[in-house]
Design a protein around this motif. Structure first.
Motif, PDB file in Angstrom:
ATOM      1  N   SER B  30       8.139   9.846   1.184  1.00  0.00           N
ATOM      2  CA  SER B  30       7.295   9.796   0.101  1.00  0.00           C
ATOM      3  C   SER B  30       6.387   8.379   0.388  1.00  0.00           C
ATOM      4  CB  SER B  30       7.861  10.043  -1.288  1.00  0.00           C
ATOM      5  OG  SER B  30       8.368  11.071  -1.619  1.00  0.00           O
ATOM      6  N   ASN B  31       5.373   8.372   0.346  1.00  0.00           N
ATOM      7  CA  ASN B  31       4.336   7.046   0.669  1.00  0.00           C
ATOM      8  C   ASN B  31       3.361   6.994  -0.373  1.00  0.00           C
ATOM      9  OD1 ASN B  31       2.537   9.017   1.320  1.00  0.00           O
ATOM     10  ND2 ASN B  31       2.600   8.414   3.540  1.00  0.00           N
ATOM     11  N   TYR B  32       3.396   7.565  -1.302  1.00  0.00           N
ATOM     12  CA  TYR B  32       2.188   7.486  -2.509  1.00  0.00           C
ATOM     13  C   TYR B  32       2.875   7.556  -3.854  1.00  0.00           C
ATOM     14  CZ  TYR B  32      -2.030   8.186  -5.244  1.00  0.00           C
ATOM     15  OH  TYR B  32      -3.133   8.027  -6.176  1.00  0.00           O
ATOM     16  N   PHE B  33       2.553   6.692  -4.636  1.00  0.00           N
ATOM     17  CA  PHE B  33       3.312   6.719  -6.169  1.00  0.00           C
ATOM     18  C   PHE B  33       2.335   6.339  -7.175  1.00  0.00           C
ATOM     19  CE2 PHE B  33       7.236   6.873  -3.959  1.00  0.00           C
ATOM     20  CZ  PHE B  33       7.204   6.203  -2.896  1.00  0.00           C
ATOM     21  N   PRO B  34       1.876   7.666  -7.729  1.00  0.00           N
ATOM     22  CA  PRO B  34       0.974   7.252  -8.887  1.00  0.00           C
ATOM     23  C   PRO B  34       1.385   7.212 -10.204  1.00  0.00           C
ATOM     24  CG  PRO B  34       0.719   9.414  -8.305  1.00  0.00           C
ATOM     25  CD  PRO B  34       1.802   8.731  -7.411  1.00  0.00           C
ATOM     26  N   ASN B  53       3.223   0.800   1.721  1.00  0.00           N
ATOM     27  CA  ASN B  53       3.199  -0.410   2.466  1.00  0.00           C
ATOM     28  C   ASN B  53       2.749  -1.741   1.473  1.00  0.00           C
ATOM     29  OD1 ASN B  53       0.649   0.512   1.770  1.00  0.00           O
ATOM     30  ND2 ASN B  53      -0.354  -0.119   3.964  1.00  0.00           N
ATOM     31  N   VAL B  54       2.902  -1.394  -0.059  1.00  0.00           N
ATOM     32  CA  VAL B  54       2.742  -2.541  -0.843  1.00  0.00           C
ATOM     33  C   VAL B  54       3.849  -2.518  -1.789  1.00  0.00           C
ATOM     34  CG1 VAL B  54       1.268  -3.237  -2.692  1.00  0.00           C
ATOM     35  CG2 VAL B  54       0.204  -1.986  -0.637  1.00  0.00           C
ATOM     36  N   GLY B  55       4.174  -3.683  -2.156  1.00  0.00           N
ATOM     37  CA  GLY B  55       5.278  -4.013  -2.869  1.00  0.00           C
ATOM     38  C   GLY B  55       4.939  -3.829  -4.506  1.00  0.00           C
ATOM     39  N   GLU B  56       3.853  -4.476  -4.943  1.00  0.00           N
ATOM     40  CA  GLU B  56       3.438  -4.702  -5.981  1.00  0.00           C
ATOM     41  C   GLU B  56       1.707  -4.667  -6.246  1.00  0.00           C
ATOM     42  OE1 GLU B  56       4.724  -8.211  -8.045  1.00  0.00           O
ATOM     43  OE2 GLU B  56       3.922  -7.982  -9.710  1.00  0.00           O
ATOM     44  N   LYS B  57       1.311  -4.064  -7.436  1.00  0.00           N
ATOM     45  CA  LYS B  57      -0.176  -4.041  -7.521  1.00  0.00           C
ATOM     46  C   LYS B  57      -0.295  -4.168  -9.060  1.00  0.00           C
ATOM     47  CE  LYS B  57      -3.926  -0.647  -6.837  1.00  0.00           C
ATOM     48  NZ  LYS B  57      -4.139   0.811  -6.312  1.00  0.00           N
ATOM     49  N   LYS B  58      -1.524  -4.751  -9.294  1.00  0.00           N
ATOM     50  CA  LYS B  58      -1.726  -5.230 -10.724  1.00  0.00           C
ATOM     51  C   LYS B  58      -3.134  -4.819 -11.121  1.00  0.00           C
ATOM     52  CE  LYS B  58      -1.005  -8.779 -14.213  1.00  0.00           C
ATOM     53  NZ  LYS B  58      -0.480 -10.179 -14.245  1.00  0.00           N
ATOM     54  N   GLN B  60      -5.268  -5.742 -14.401  1.00  0.00           N
ATOM     55  CA  GLN B  60      -5.264  -6.144 -15.927  1.00  0.00           C
ATOM     56  C   GLN B  60      -3.888  -6.174 -16.515  1.00  0.00           C
ATOM     57  OE1 GLN B  60      -8.724  -3.833 -17.589  1.00  0.00           O
ATOM     58  NE2 GLN B  60      -9.966  -5.380 -16.849  1.00  0.00           N
ATOM     59  N   ARG B  61      -3.802  -5.362 -17.618  1.00  0.00           N
ATOM     60  CA  ARG B  61      -2.308  -5.452 -18.105  1.00  0.00           C
ATOM     61  C   ARG B  61      -1.357  -4.644 -17.614  1.00  0.00           C
ATOM     62  NH1 ARG B  61      -2.141  -3.256 -22.571  1.00  0.00           N
ATOM     63  NH2 ARG B  61      -4.056  -1.928 -22.777  1.00  0.00           N
ATOM     64  N   ILE B  62      -1.622  -3.632 -16.706  1.00  0.00           N
ATOM     65  CA  ILE B  62      -0.734  -2.827 -15.891  1.00  0.00           C
ATOM     66  C   ILE B  62      -0.493  -3.375 -14.572  1.00  0.00           C
ATOM     67  CG2 ILE B  62      -0.585  -0.440 -15.247  1.00  0.00           C
ATOM     68  CD1 ILE B  62      -2.626   0.428 -17.389  1.00  0.00           C
ATOM     69  N   ALA B  63       0.679  -3.280 -14.201  1.00  0.00           N
ATOM     70  CA  ALA B  63       1.456  -3.358 -12.983  1.00  0.00           C
ATOM     71  C   ALA B  63       2.278  -2.455 -12.346  1.00  0.00           C
ATOM     72  CB  ALA B  63       1.949  -4.786 -12.962  1.00  0.00           C
ATOM     73  N   VAL B  64       2.499  -2.207 -11.291  1.00  0.00           N
ATOM     74  CA  VAL B  64       3.497  -1.189 -10.623  1.00  0.00           C
ATOM     75  C   VAL B  64       4.079  -2.113  -9.447  1.00  0.00           C
ATOM     76  CG1 VAL B  64       1.784  -0.274  -9.230  1.00  0.00           C
ATOM     77  CG2 VAL B  64       3.936   0.968  -9.509  1.00  0.00           C
ATOM     78  N   THR B  65       5.423  -1.834  -9.486  1.00  0.00           N
ATOM     79  CA  THR B  65       6.403  -2.446  -8.267  1.00  0.00           C
ATOM     80  C   THR B  65       7.004  -1.533  -7.589  1.00  0.00           C
ATOM     81  OG1 THR B  65       7.917  -2.840  -9.899  1.00  0.00           O
ATOM     82  CG2 THR B  65       6.476  -4.532  -9.832  1.00  0.00           C
ATOM     83  N   LEU B  66       7.112  -1.560  -6.466  1.00  0.00           N
ATOM     84  CA  LEU B  66       7.945  -0.340  -5.630  1.00  0.00           C
ATOM     85  C   LEU B  66       9.036  -1.147  -4.689  1.00  0.00           C
ATOM     86  CD1 LEU B  66       8.051   2.443  -4.146  1.00  0.00           C
ATOM     87  CD2 LEU B  66       6.209   1.487  -2.542  1.00  0.00           C
ATOM     88  N   ASN B  67      10.158  -0.584  -4.707  1.00  0.00           N
ATOM     89  CA  ASN B  67      11.064  -0.993  -4.009  1.00  0.00           C
ATOM     90  C   ASN B  67      11.675   0.209  -3.168  1.00  0.00           C
ATOM     91  OD1 ASN B  67      13.803  -1.521  -2.817  1.00  0.00           O
ATOM     92  ND2 ASN B  67      14.264  -2.898  -4.265  1.00  0.00           N
ATOM     93  N   LYS B  68      11.102   0.368  -1.972  1.00  0.00           N
ATOM     94  CA  LYS B  68      11.296   1.367  -1.036  1.00  0.00           C
ATOM     95  C   LYS B  68      12.756   1.535  -0.448  1.00  0.00           C
ATOM     96  CE  LYS B  68       8.848   3.811   1.256  1.00  0.00           C
ATOM     97  NZ  LYS B  68       8.393   4.708   2.201  1.00  0.00           N
ATOM     98  N   THR B  69      13.478   0.427  -0.486  1.00  0.00           N
ATOM     99  CA  THR B  69      14.619   0.463   0.069  1.00  0.00           C
ATOM    100  C   THR B  69      15.817   1.121  -1.064  1.00  0.00           C
ATOM    101  OG1 THR B  69      14.484  -1.566   1.211  1.00  0.00           O
ATOM    102  CG2 THR B  69      17.008  -0.777   0.915  1.00  0.00           C
TER     103      THR B  69
END
Lengths: 113, 113
Positions: B30-34, B53-58, B60-69
């Protein structure tokens, strides 16, 4: 830009009948996916259409089918309706066939009695 | 088969507090996480997404983090407001299946003022 539109919004059918639902994607979007949403199973992928071709299909029986027209509008059909087919049917559109970003319509609430 | 687990199923916070929703996925391809927000009577609304290929995205008040391992990803909402009250769904792309998404079962977030 108008969003994804689905018609009808609500539908009541009797067991054994068939039903056709319609979806118009966002202008310029060429890929349309259909999902079934129920309280028990959540959101489940039905199928995806791109350039009038079904590209992928989820784990649903053959009673569920769909098609896409040259203007990217899509329809899904459910034949021989069962009580368990009662659900919210959601259509999502994305820009191209390899674009994961999907935008959902308001859904069609189907009730089978 | 592929699976997405989402926790908690319900979350109640006071206005101004932070809210965190966590998901784990099974398909390492899996490579896309909405993340989607669904209000009563409406279709899911895409609020933020992240690619592998990104670990974090922000935003405004919302952020998403991803740990692929660890195959974990999380939604963080800061300074919550009553209008954040809704059902939130995480999802993951399915390898070799076009733009099909597998969804978590949802988290009902209630923000009280």
């Amino acid at each position: 830009k108008a969003g994804v539109t689905q018609t009808p919004r609500y539908l009541i059918k009797t067991r054994g009948q068939q039903v056709t639902l319609s979806c118009s994607p966002i202008s310029g979007h060429r890929s349309v996916s259909w999902y079934q949403q129920t309280p028990g199973q959540g959101l489940q992928f039905l199928f995806e259409y791109f350039s009038e071709t079904q590209r992928n299909k989820g784990n649903f029986p053959g009673r569920f089918s769909g098609r896409q027209f040259s203007n990217s509008r899509s329809e899904m059909n459910v034949s021989t309706l069962e009580l368990g087919d009662s659900a919210l049917y959601l259509c999502a559109s994305s820009l191209q066939g390899n674009s994961y970003e999907q935008y959902f319509g308001p859904g069609t609430r189907l009730t089978v009695t | 088969g592929e699976n997405v687990e989402q926790h908690p199923s319900t979350l109640s916070v006071q206005e101004g507090d932070s809210a965190v929703i966590k998901c784990t996925y099974s398909d390492s391809a899996s490579n896309y996480f909405p993340w989607y927000k669904q209000e009563l009577g409406k279709g899911p609304q895409l609020i933020i997404d992240i690619r592998s290929n990104v670990g974090e995205k922000k935003d405004q008040r919302i952020a998403v983090t991803l740990n692929k391992t660890a195959k974990h990803f999380s939604l963080h909402i800061t300074e919550t407001q009553p209008e954040d009250s809704a059902v939130y769904f995480c999802a993951a792309s399915v390898a070799q299946a076009g733009t099909a998404l597998i969804f978590g079962k949802g988290t009902t977030l209630s923000v009280s003022s």
